[in-house]
Every structure is written in structure tokens, then in C-alpha cells.
Design a protein around this motif. Structure first.
Motif, mmCIF file in Angstrom:
data_model
loop_
_atom_site.group_PDB
_atom_site.id
_atom_site.type_symbol
_atom_site.label_atom_id
_atom_site.label_comp_id
_atom_site.label_asym_id
_atom_site.label_seq_id
_atom_site.Cartn_x
_atom_site.Cartn_y
_atom_site.Cartn_z
ATOM 1 N N ILE A 1 0.852 -1.181 0.000
ATOM 2 C CA ILE A 1 0.000 0.000 0.000
ATOM 3 C C ILE A 1 0.892 1.235 0.000
ATOM 4 C CG2 ILE A 1 -1.714 1.306 1.278
ATOM 5 C CD1 ILE A 1 -2.732 -1.337 2.397
ATOM 6 N N TYR A 2 0.640 2.107 -0.949
ATOM 7 C CA TYR A 2 1.361 3.373 -1.040
ATOM 8 C C TYR A 2 0.401 4.508 -0.760
ATOM 9 C CZ TYR A 2 5.077 0.961 -3.593
ATOM 10 O OH TYR A 2 6.093 0.127 -3.946
ATOM 11 N N SER A 3 0.923 5.572 -0.165
ATOM 12 C CA SER A 3 0.119 6.780 -0.032
ATOM 13 C C SER A 3 0.350 7.634 -1.274
ATOM 14 C CB SER A 3 0.521 7.563 1.217
ATOM 15 O OG SER A 3 1.779 8.180 1.030
ATOM 16 N N GLU A 4 -0.559 8.518 -1.528
ATOM 17 C CA GLU A 4 -0.430 9.402 -2.693
ATOM 18 C C GLU A 4 0.850 10.231 -2.607
ATOM 19 O OE1 GLU A 4 -3.152 12.668 -5.043
ATOM 20 O OE2 GLU A 4 -4.125 11.167 -3.765
ATOM 21 N N GLY A 5 1.191 10.676 -1.408
ATOM 22 C CA GLY A 5 2.405 11.465 -1.218
ATOM 23 C C GLY A 5 3.673 10.698 -1.547
#
Length: 87
Positions: free
Chosen positions: A2-6
Motif C-alpha cells: 500500500i502506497y500513499s499518494e504522497g
């Protein structure tokens, strides 16, 4: 994974900077046809590169095809950006 948009924005900016200093081609490799997080990856990378690096030619490729293309015709690539699940 899971990656964050940032996080994706940060990675895309580094890739855009590298590509702009090289041949001006950036290939984003993902699995957007299967993984939801890859669709976010594709959307964010597209947004950052088109807005902040207009001189960079961005393309997208599914990881399965990218693996085959790296063997068959590696010179088509200049800079590749992908999440660490594939790279």
C-alpha cells in the motif's frame, strides 16, 4: 503493498527528474489491470509527470509485458519507474 499518494508523488518526481536529464522517456510499470493500488500509482504518476515534466514522454506498461520487453528489446527503455513490489 500500500502506497500513499504522497509517496507516489515523491517517487514520480525523482523519476521525472532522472528521465528529463537522460533521454526524456519514462516508462511506468504497474499491474493496474489487477491491483487497485496500481491504479492509484498510474493516476498519480500520470498527473505528476504531465504537469511537472512536460518534456518527458511518459508511457505505461503492465509488469508482465515489461519483463518480456526488457528481454526482447531493452533499448526501447530509457528510465523505468515502478513500485518495489515489481522492482
Amino acid at each position: 503493498m500500500i502506497y500513499s499518494e504522497g509517496e507516489i508523488e515523491r517517487i514520480a518526481r525523482v523519476a521525472g527528474d532522472v528521465a528529463s536529464k537522460r533521454g526524456g522517456k519514462l516508462c511506468s510499470v504497474d499491474k493496474a489491470n489487477v491491483l487497485d493500488v496500481s491504479q492509484l500509482w498510474r493516476d498519480v504518476v500520470t498527473d505528476i509527470i504531465t504537469k511537472e515534466f512536460p518534456d518527458v514522454d511518459l508511457s505505461h506498461m503492465y509488469v508482465d509485458n515489461a519483463a518480456m520487453q526488457l528481454i526482447r528489446w531493452p533499448k526501447q527503455f530509457d528510465t523505468i519507474v515502478t513500485g518495489n513490489i515489481f522492482g
